[in-house]
Design a protein around this motif. Structure first.
Motif, PDB file in Angstrom:
ATOM      1  N   UNK A  16       4.884   4.089   4.556  1.00  0.00           N
ATOM      2  CA  UNK A  16       5.104   4.466   5.960  1.00  0.00           C
ATOM      3  C   UNK A  16       3.813   4.293   6.737  1.00  0.00           C
ATOM      4  N   UNK A  17       3.905   3.481   7.778  1.00  0.00           N
ATOM      5  CA  UNK A  17       2.786   3.288   8.686  1.00  0.00           C
ATOM      6  C   UNK A  17       1.651   2.496   8.094  1.00  0.00           C
ATOM      7  N   UNK A  18       0.911   1.852   8.962  1.00  0.00           N
ATOM      8  CA  UNK A  18      -0.247   1.075   8.557  1.00  0.00           C
ATOM      9  C   UNK A  18      -0.118  -0.356   9.020  1.00  0.00           C
ATOM     10  N   UNK A  19      -0.758  -1.256   8.265  1.00  0.00           N
ATOM     11  CA  UNK A  19      -0.782  -2.673   8.630  1.00  0.00           C
ATOM     12  C   UNK A  19      -0.739  -3.538   7.382  1.00  0.00           C
ATOM     13  N   UNK A  20      -0.250  -4.748   7.542  1.00  0.00           N
ATOM     14  CA  UNK A  20      -0.358  -5.785   6.519  1.00  0.00           C
ATOM     15  C   UNK A  20      -1.113  -6.947   7.156  1.00  0.00           C
ATOM     16  N   UNK A  21      -2.061  -7.495   6.406  1.00  0.00           N
ATOM     17  CA  UNK A  21      -2.839  -8.636   6.891  1.00  0.00           C
ATOM     18  C   UNK A  21      -2.877  -9.695   5.802  1.00  0.00           C
ATOM     19  N   UNK A  22      -2.542 -10.916   6.192  1.00  0.00           N
ATOM     20  CA  UNK A  22      -2.592 -12.051   5.280  1.00  0.00           C
ATOM     21  C   UNK A  22      -3.676 -12.996   5.779  1.00  0.00           C
ATOM     22  N   UNK A  23      -4.562 -13.394   4.869  1.00  0.00           N
ATOM     23  CA  UNK A  23      -5.603 -14.370   5.197  1.00  0.00           C
ATOM     24  C   UNK A  23      -5.738 -15.329   4.020  1.00  0.00           C
ATOM     25  N   UNK A  24      -6.608 -16.297   4.151  1.00  0.00           N
ATOM     26  CA  UNK A  24      -6.836 -17.255   3.069  1.00  0.00           C
ATOM     27  C   UNK A  24      -7.371 -16.561   1.815  1.00  0.00           C
ATOM     28  N   UNK A  25      -8.058 -15.432   1.994  1.00  0.00           N
ATOM     29  CA  UNK A  25      -8.625 -14.704   0.857  1.00  0.00           C
ATOM     30  C   UNK A  25      -7.599 -13.862   0.119  1.00  0.00           C
ATOM     31  N   UNK A  26      -6.478 -13.541   0.762  1.00  0.00           N
ATOM     32  CA  UNK A  26      -5.461 -12.722   0.117  1.00  0.00           C
ATOM     33  C   UNK A  26      -4.727 -11.869   1.125  1.00  0.00           C
ATOM     34  N   UNK A  27      -3.971 -10.933   0.611  1.00  0.00           N
ATOM     35  CA  UNK A  27      -3.162 -10.046   1.449  1.00  0.00           C
ATOM     36  C   UNK A  27      -3.632  -8.613   1.246  1.00  0.00           C
ATOM     37  N   UNK A  28      -3.791  -7.897   2.353  1.00  0.00           N
ATOM     38  CA  UNK A  28      -4.178  -6.495   2.314  1.00  0.00           C
ATOM     39  C   UNK A  28      -3.114  -5.675   3.024  1.00  0.00           C
ATOM     40  N   UNK A  29      -2.690  -4.609   2.351  1.00  0.00           N
ATOM     41  CA  UNK A  29      -1.792  -3.632   2.962  1.00  0.00           C
ATOM     42  C   UNK A  29      -2.586  -2.343   3.082  1.00  0.00           C
ATOM     43  N   UNK A  30      -2.780  -1.911   4.308  1.00  0.00           N
ATOM     44  CA  UNK A  30      -3.457  -0.643   4.584  1.00  0.00           C
ATOM     45  C   UNK A  30      -2.367   0.307   5.058  1.00  0.00           C
ATOM     46  N   UNK A  31      -1.956   1.221   4.192  1.00  0.00           N
ATOM     47  CA  UNK A  31      -0.800   2.083   4.466  1.00  0.00           C
ATOM     48  C   UNK A  31      -1.222   3.524   4.703  1.00  0.00           C
ATOM     49  N   UNK A  32      -0.527   4.167   5.632  1.00  0.00           N
ATOM     50  CA  UNK A  32      -0.758   5.595   5.854  1.00  0.00           C
ATOM     51  C   UNK A  32      -0.350   6.354   4.598  1.00  0.00           C
ATOM     52  N   UNK A  33       0.852   6.060   4.065  1.00  0.00           N
ATOM     53  CA  UNK A  33       1.287   6.638   2.792  1.00  0.00           C
ATOM     54  C   UNK A  33       1.952   5.554   1.967  1.00  0.00           C
ATOM     55  N   UNK A  34       1.808   5.660   0.648  1.00  0.00           N
ATOM     56  CA  UNK A  34       2.427   4.702  -0.265  1.00  0.00           C
ATOM     57  C   UNK A  34       2.585   5.392  -1.616  1.00  0.00           C
ATOM     58  N   UNK A  35       3.815   5.396  -2.142  1.00  0.00           N
ATOM     59  CA  UNK A  35       4.102   6.035  -3.437  1.00  0.00           C
ATOM     60  C   UNK A  35       5.034   5.148  -4.238  1.00  0.00           C
ATOM     61  N   UNK A  36       4.717   4.961  -5.522  1.00  0.00           N
ATOM     62  CA  UNK A  36       5.655   4.266  -6.402  1.00  0.00           C
ATOM     63  C   UNK A  36       6.935   5.089  -6.493  1.00  0.00           C
ATOM     64  N   UNK A  37       8.045   4.417  -6.681  1.00  0.00           N
ATOM     65  CA  UNK A  37       9.338   5.101  -6.778  1.00  0.00           C
ATOM     66  C   UNK A  37       9.319   6.182  -7.856  1.00  0.00           C
ATOM     67  N   UNK A  38       8.677   5.896  -8.993  1.00  0.00           N
ATOM     68  CA  UNK A  38       8.669   6.875 -10.085  1.00  0.00           C
ATOM     69  C   UNK A  38       7.674   8.018  -9.872  1.00  0.00           C
ATOM     70  N   UNK A  39       6.894   7.971  -8.814  1.00  0.00           N
ATOM     71  CA  UNK A  39       5.981   9.073  -8.464  1.00  0.00           C
ATOM     72  C   UNK A  39       6.615  10.054  -7.487  1.00  0.00           C
ATOM     73  N   UNK A  40       7.735   9.681  -6.890  1.00  0.00           N
ATOM     74  CA  UNK A  40       8.350  10.496  -5.848  1.00  0.00           C
ATOM     75  C   UNK A  40       9.060  11.693  -6.464  1.00  0.00           C
TER      76      UNK A  40
END
Length: 133
Positions: free
Chosen positions: A64-88
């Motif tokens: 939920x929330x944040x940004x995704x950025x794709x560049x030649x160096x790779x992809x970065x996801x900067x997320x407000x919150x992020x949880x694996x399904x099995x951690x919920x």
């Protein structure tokens, strides 16, 4: 199979840092798929899922929330919150959804209503993602 470098970061941890074959992430405009050699891209994240395809398998997270950025160096996801399904904690997510629903039935200011609505959407997303294990 071709891969790209993916880094997923939240304010409290490095969630994922490695090679990915592809990802699917929910932006504010809908789901977006990122493959190796994707064009440069930046988008705001919405409330939804992040599926990472890595070494022939996939793993889903609630984001939920944040940004995704794709560049030649790779992809970065900067997320407000992020949880694996099995951690919920599904019970905690259900309780949060019930609290948000109860708030929405009360007389609230516009701001309070918006906050309760976002809390409900986050809880429902966490329940949905946990069910996709």
């Amino acid at each position: 199979m071709s891969t790209f470098h993916l880094k997923v970061v939240t304010s409290d941890r490095c969630f994922f840092d490695g090679e990915a074959e592809r990802i699917i992430v929910r932006t504010t405009e809908g789901d977006v798929g990122i493959l190796p050699k994707h064009i440069p891209y930046v988008a705001a994240l919405g409330i939804g899922g992040l599926t990472i395809f890595h070494e022939g398998t996939s793993r889903v997270a609630a984001v939920s929330g944040g940004f995704v950025q794709v560049s030649a160096e790779g992809t970065t996801v900067l997320a407000r919150t992020c949880e694996w399904a099995d951690e919920i904690d599904i019970n905690r997510a259900r309780e949060a959804a019930e609290r948000a629903k109860a708030l929405l039935h009360q007389q609230l200011s516009e701001h309070e209503h918006d906050v309760a609505d976002v809390k409900l959407k986050k809880a429902v997303n966490r329940i949905r993602i946990a069910g996709d294990k």
